[in-house]
Design a protein around this motif. Structure first.
Motif, short mmCIF file in Angstrom:
data_model
loop_
_atom_site.label_atom_id
_atom_site.label_comp_id
_atom_site.label_asym_id
_atom_site.label_seq_id
_atom_site.Cartn_x
_atom_site.Cartn_y
_atom_site.Cartn_z
N GLY A 171 0.81 -1.24 -0.07
CA GLY A 171 -0.06 -0.13 0.14
C GLY A 171 0.74 1.11 0.10
N SER A 172 0.84 1.91 -1.08
CA SER A 172 1.76 3.15 -0.86
C SER A 172 0.98 4.23 -2.07
N LEU A 173 1.33 5.60 -1.81
CA LEU A 173 0.86 6.62 -2.72
C LEU A 173 2.13 7.28 -3.27
N GLU A 174 3.22 6.63 -3.37
CA GLU A 174 4.42 7.19 -3.93
C GLU A 174 4.23 7.25 -5.45
N ASP A 175 5.03 8.15 -6.19
CA ASP A 175 5.16 7.93 -7.34
C ASP A 175 3.82 7.80 -8.23
N ARG A 176 2.73 8.30 -7.89
CA ARG A 176 1.33 8.17 -8.59
C ARG A 176 1.36 9.24 -9.53
N SER A 177 0.74 9.23 -10.79
CA SER A 177 0.99 10.28 -11.65
C SER A 177 -0.78 10.59 -11.87
N ASP A 226 0.64 9.63 4.89
CA ASP A 226 1.28 9.89 3.85
C ASP A 226 2.60 11.08 3.97
N ILE A 227 2.30 11.89 4.86
CA ILE A 227 3.21 13.02 5.24
C ILE A 227 4.23 12.33 6.19
N ALA A 228 3.81 11.42 7.07
CA ALA A 228 4.54 11.07 8.02
C ALA A 228 5.73 9.89 7.48
N VAL A 229 5.17 9.26 6.41
CA VAL A 229 6.17 8.25 6.05
C VAL A 229 7.42 9.09 5.31
N ARG A 241 6.26 2.40 3.69
CA ARG A 241 5.02 2.38 2.87
C ARG A 241 3.88 2.71 3.92
N VAL A 242 2.93 3.66 3.31
CA VAL A 242 2.03 4.42 3.87
C VAL A 242 0.95 3.02 4.40
N GLY A 243 0.79 2.35 3.76
CA GLY A 243 -0.34 1.07 4.21
C GLY A 243 0.16 0.18 5.54
N VAL A 244 1.72 0.36 5.53
CA VAL A 244 2.13 -0.42 6.62
C VAL A 244 2.02 0.42 7.71
N LEU A 245 2.03 1.67 7.76
CA LEU A 245 2.06 2.82 9.03
C LEU A 245 0.63 2.71 9.19
N THR A 246 -0.42 2.90 8.35
CA THR A 246 -1.94 2.58 8.90
C THR A 246 -2.07 1.59 9.47
N ALA A 247 -1.61 0.45 9.24
CA ALA A 247 -2.17 -0.87 9.71
C ALA A 247 -1.32 -0.94 11.11
N LEU A 248 0.22 -0.37 11.19
CA LEU A 248 0.58 -0.33 12.48
C LEU A 248 0.04 0.58 13.61
N ILE A 249 -0.65 1.62 12.99
CA ILE A 249 -1.36 2.39 14.11
C ILE A 249 -3.01 1.66 14.05
N GLY A 250 -3.53 1.27 13.11
CA GLY A 250 -4.86 0.69 13.18
C GLY A 250 -5.20 -0.42 14.07
N VAL A 251 -4.12 -1.37 13.66
CA VAL A 251 -4.32 -2.65 14.61
C VAL A 251 -4.57 -2.56 16.31
N PRO A 252 -3.66 -1.65 16.77
CA PRO A 252 -3.73 -1.38 18.28
C PRO A 252 -4.93 -0.84 18.47
N PHE A 253 -5.54 -0.18 17.66
CA PHE A 253 -6.94 0.74 17.82
C PHE A 253 -8.14 -0.42 17.62
N PHE A 254 -7.76 -1.15 16.74
CA PHE A 254 -8.65 -2.43 16.60
C PHE A 254 -8.52 -3.19 17.83
N LEU A 255 -7.71 -3.43 18.43
CA LEU A 255 -7.40 -4.43 19.74
C LEU A 255 -8.32 -3.62 20.93
#
Lengths: 351, 259
Positions: free
Chosen positions: A198-204, A309-312, A322-336
Motif C-alpha cells: 500500500g503506497s501513494l508514492e510516484d502516482r501520476s 502519507d506525510i509521516a512516511v 509504505r503508508v499501508g504499513v504505517l496505517t496498519a501499525l496504528i490501526g491494529v492497536p486501535f482495533f484491539l
C-alpha cells in the motif's frame, strides 16, 4: 399555546444544533485542506506554503511547478480521495450493520480487491487495458462484501461478521499468495508484494484519472443512502415499516463500498484500518447518528491518510516506509482497543 | 358486513411453501383497540406483519378501500405504523430524534430539519408518551419502561390510521403495562385502529374493544372480549379455564387452571 411554545423551543434547539453541528465538519474540512497543502510542500525538496500556492496555480520556477503539480499533487489528491472513501465506507457499513466493528478491511474487501488487481497485474492484462485494474478490483470487492452480507443474514452479531470477514480475507490472501507463487519471475512477485504493502508514492495524474471516477461514484452512492441508515437504527423490520427498501439499501451499500474500495486499491494497494478508525474518531465530534456520521468519517479518513502519507516522507529511513504499513501499525492497536471495549458484546456470542 | 378501515377476505400467508395463515377474514373499524391473541405458534406475528403489508399475502387486504398490495412502500408506511416485538435502537440517539423517525414516511428524513407540521406531530407523540423531560437523553441509557414509551411515541408520531404493535407490554411491569395500553386505547379513541398482539388475556379483556383469537393460523373467534374470551374458546383454544368477574363495566379474566 403550550404546544406552540414547545415546537418553537424545539425549533430553536434544532437551529442551534445545526449551527453547532456544522462546526466539526468545517473544522475537519479545514484540517484536510491544511494537510493537503502540507503534503504538497513536504518531500526531498521542502517548499514553503507560499511557493506551493504559487506553483500550484502555474507560477514559480519550472522545477517547482513539476514538483508540486506533477509529483506531489496526484499523490495528495489520491490520499484525500482514498482516505475519504475508506472512512465513508466504514461509516456506511457500520450504519448498515448497526455495528461499530464493521469496516471494509475487517470484511476482507480490500484483500479481495487486491486479489482481483493482482490477477490482472500477473496476467499482464493491466499493461494492455488500464481500466482492467480498477474493474477487477471493484468486481472482487463487490463479490467479497456481497458474500459477507449473505452469510451475515438479517441480524448478524459481531462475532459472525468478524469470523466471516476473517475467512474471506484469508481466502483472498491465499489467492494472492498463490498468484505470487506462480509468478513467472521473481521480479513480478517482488513488484506485486511491494504493491500490496500500500503506497501513494510516484502516482501520476493517470492514476488519479483511473481511480477518481470510481471513488466519486462509490462515495455518491453511499452518501445518497444516508437517511436510510438513520431509519435503520431502529432495526430492519421497523425501517421497512417506515418505507425503507432494506434489500435495495444493502445492494447500494455493497456497490458503493466495492466502487470506493476497489477504485482505491487499484491505485494504492491495500491501505487498511482507515475505514475502521475514521468513524470512531468522528463520533466524539458529531455524535452517533449514522446519517450525520458519514461526511465527518470521510473527512477524518482523508485527514488520517494524508497525515500518514506525510509521516512516511518524514520518517528517517533508507527505504521509504509504505503508508499501508504505517496505517496498519496504528490501526491494529486501535482495533484491539475496540475489541476490548466491545468485549461484552463479543463474548455474548452470535446473538 | 359493515365497511371496515382494515378488511381482509380469505387472507393466506405462506412461509417456506406452507400456509401459516389460512383463510382469515375480518373487517376492523376505526376507533377500535383490537387484541390479537392465540397460543404460541398460532401465527399472530405473521398475521400482524401481513396486515401491515410487510409480508406478502394472498386474498384481499384493503385499507380505506384501497388494496394494500397496490400501495407504494411510502404510502403503505403512512397508513400503517408498526412496532415490532423486542424493538431496539442500535445507536445512542437522543429520544427526540428517535421519535422523529416516525415522520420518515412523510418525507421528514432528517430530525434536525423538521417542517412545522412534522415537528408538531413529534411534540404530540412525545407529550402523549410523557417523554418531554427525556427529549435529549440518549435512548440507550433509559430504563426498560422508558424505552417502551419511546418506541411507542415513535409509532404514534407516524399518525397513521392503523397502528400495529407486537407484544408492546411483554417485558414491562404492571404499571407500565397499564400505562402503555392506556396510551394505545387513547390513540384508538382519537380515531385510529390499534391492533395489539398480546399473550396477556387479562389485559386484552381489560383494554380491547374487540378480540381476534387465532389458532393454527385460522381465526377461531372474533368479537367483544366477553364473548371471544368466553369459557368455550378459552378451553378450546388455550386449554385453560379462567376466573371471571367484572369491574368498571369491563370483563375481568384471570387465567386460572389448565384443562
Amino acid at each position: 399555546m403550550k404546544a406552540t411554545e414547545a415546537v418553537r423551543t424545539a425549533g430553536v434547539t434544532a437551529l442551534v444544533a445545526r449551527a453547532v453541528g456544522r462546526a466539526p465538519v468545517l473544522l475537519l474540512g479545514g484540517l484536510v485542506v491544511l494537510l493537503f497543502l502540507l503534503s504538497l510542500g513536504i518531500g526531498p525538496v521542502r517548499l514553503s506554503p507560499d511557493v506551493v500556492a504559487t506553483a500550484l496555480f502555474g507560477g514559480g520556477s519550472e522545477e517547482q511547478r513539476i514538483i508540486v503539480q506533477e509529483i506531489r499533487l496526484p499523490r495528495a489528491v489520491l490520499a484525500v480521495a482514498v482516505g475519504g472513501v475508506l472512512g465513508l465506507s466504514g461509516a456506511a457499513l457500520q450504519g448498515l450493520l448497526r455495528n461499530p466493528l464493521a469496516a471494509p478491511e475487517l470484511f476482507g474487501a480490500p484483500q479481495a480487491a487486491a486479489l482481483g488487481a493482482v490477477l490482472v497485474i500477473a496476467t499482464g492484462l493491466a499493461d494492455v487495458l488500464s481500466f482492467a485494474l480498477p474493474l477487477a478490483a471493484i468486481v472482487a470487492a463487490f463479490v467479497s462484501v456481497f458474500v459477507l452480507l449473505v452469510i451475515a443474514g438479517r441480524n448478524a452479531g459481531l462475532l459472525l461478521l468478524i469470523l466471516a470477514g476473517l475467512a474471506l480475507s484469508s481466502l483472498a490472501g491465499a489467492g494472492t499468495a498463490l498468484t505470487m507463487n506462480l509468478a513467472p519471475n521473481p521480479f513480478a512477485a517482488l513488484e506485486i508484494s511491494f504493491w500490496l504493502l500500500g503506497s501513494l508514492e510516484d502516482r501520476s495524474i493517470r492514476h488519479v484519472a483511473m481511480a477518481l471516477p470510481f471513488i466519486l461514484a462509490g462515495g455518491a452512492i453511499l452518501l445518497s443512502q444516508r437517511h436510510a441508515f438513520r431509519a435503520l437504527s431502529l432495526g430492519e423490520e421497523t425501517a421497512e415499516s417506515l418505507g425503507v427498501d432494506v434489500s435495495r439499501l444493502r445492494l447500494a451499500v455493497i456497490l458503493g463500498v466495492a466502487l470506493g474500495v476497489g477504485g482505491s486499491v487499484a491505485v494504492s494497494g491495500t491501505i487498511g484500518f482507515i475505514g475502521l478508525v475514521g468513524p470512531h474518531l468522528a463520533r466524539p465530534l458529531v455524535g452517533w447518528d449514522p446519517a450525520r456520521l458519514l461526511v465527518p468519517s470521510a473527512l477524518v479518513g482523508a485527514a488520517l491518510l494524508t497525515a500518514a502519507d506525510i509521516a512516511v516522507r518524514l520518517l528517517p529511513s533508507t527505504n521509504s516506509v509504505r503508508v499501508g504499513v504505517l496505517t496498519a501499525l496504528i490501526g491494529v492497536p486501535f482495533f484491539l482497543y475496540l475489541i476490548v471495549r466491545e468485549r461484552r458484546a463479543l463474548s455474548g456470542g452470535v446473538g | 358486513m359493515s365497511a371496515g378501515l382494515l378488511t381482509a377476505e380469505r387472507l393466506c400467508v405462506a412461509i417456506g411453501g406452507r400456509d401459516v395463515i389460512t383463510d382469515v377474514s375480518f373487517a376492523l373499524p376505526r376507533e377500535n383497540l383490537v387484541a390479537l391473541v392465540g397460543p404460541n405458534g398460532a401465527g399472530k406475528t405473521t398475521l400482524l406483519r401481513a396486515m401491515s403489508g410487510l409480508v406478502a399475502s394472498r386474498g384481499v387486504l384493503t385499507v380505506d378501500g384501497t388494496p394494500v398490495a397496490s400501495l407504494t412502500a411510502r404510502d403503505r408506511a403512512k397508513k400503517f405504523a408498526y412496532l415490532p416485538q423486542g424493538h431496539v435502537v442500535h445507536w445512542p440517539l437522543p429520544v427526540r430524534d428517535v421519535v422523529a423517525l416516525g415522520r420518515y414516511p412523510h418525507g421528514a428524513v432528517d430530525p434536525a430539519r423538521l417542517s412545522r407540521p412534522d415537528a408538531e406531530a413529534v411534540e404530540r407523540a412525545m407529550r402523549a408518551a410523557d417523554l418531554d423531560s427525556l427529549a435529549d437523553r440518549p435512548v440507550t441509557e433509559l430504563s426498560g419502561g422508558e424505552k417502551s414509551r419511546v418506541a411507542l411515541a415513535r409509532m404514534l408520531a407516524v399518525e397513521a390510521p392503523v397502528m400495529l404493535a407486537d407484544e408492546p407490554v411483554a417485558s414491562l411491569d404492571p404499571y407500565f403495562q397499564i400505562e402503555v395500553l392506556g396510551l394505545l386505547q387513547r390513540a384508538a379513541r382519537g380515531g385510529a385502529l390499534v391492533i395489539v398482539v398480546t399473550h396477556d388475556l387479562g389485559l386484552a379483556a381489560r383494554f380491547a374493544d374487540r378480540v381476534l383469537v387465532l389458532r393454527d393460523g385460522r381465526l377461531a373467534m372474533d368479537g367483544p372480549p366477553a364473548e371471544a374470551l368466553g369459557p368455550g374458546p378459552l378451553a378450546d383454544v388455550f386449554r385453560i379455564s379462567a376466573f371471571r368477574g367484572g369491574q368498571d363495566g369491563q370483563p375481568v379474566i384471570v387465567p386460572w387452571a389448565a384443562v
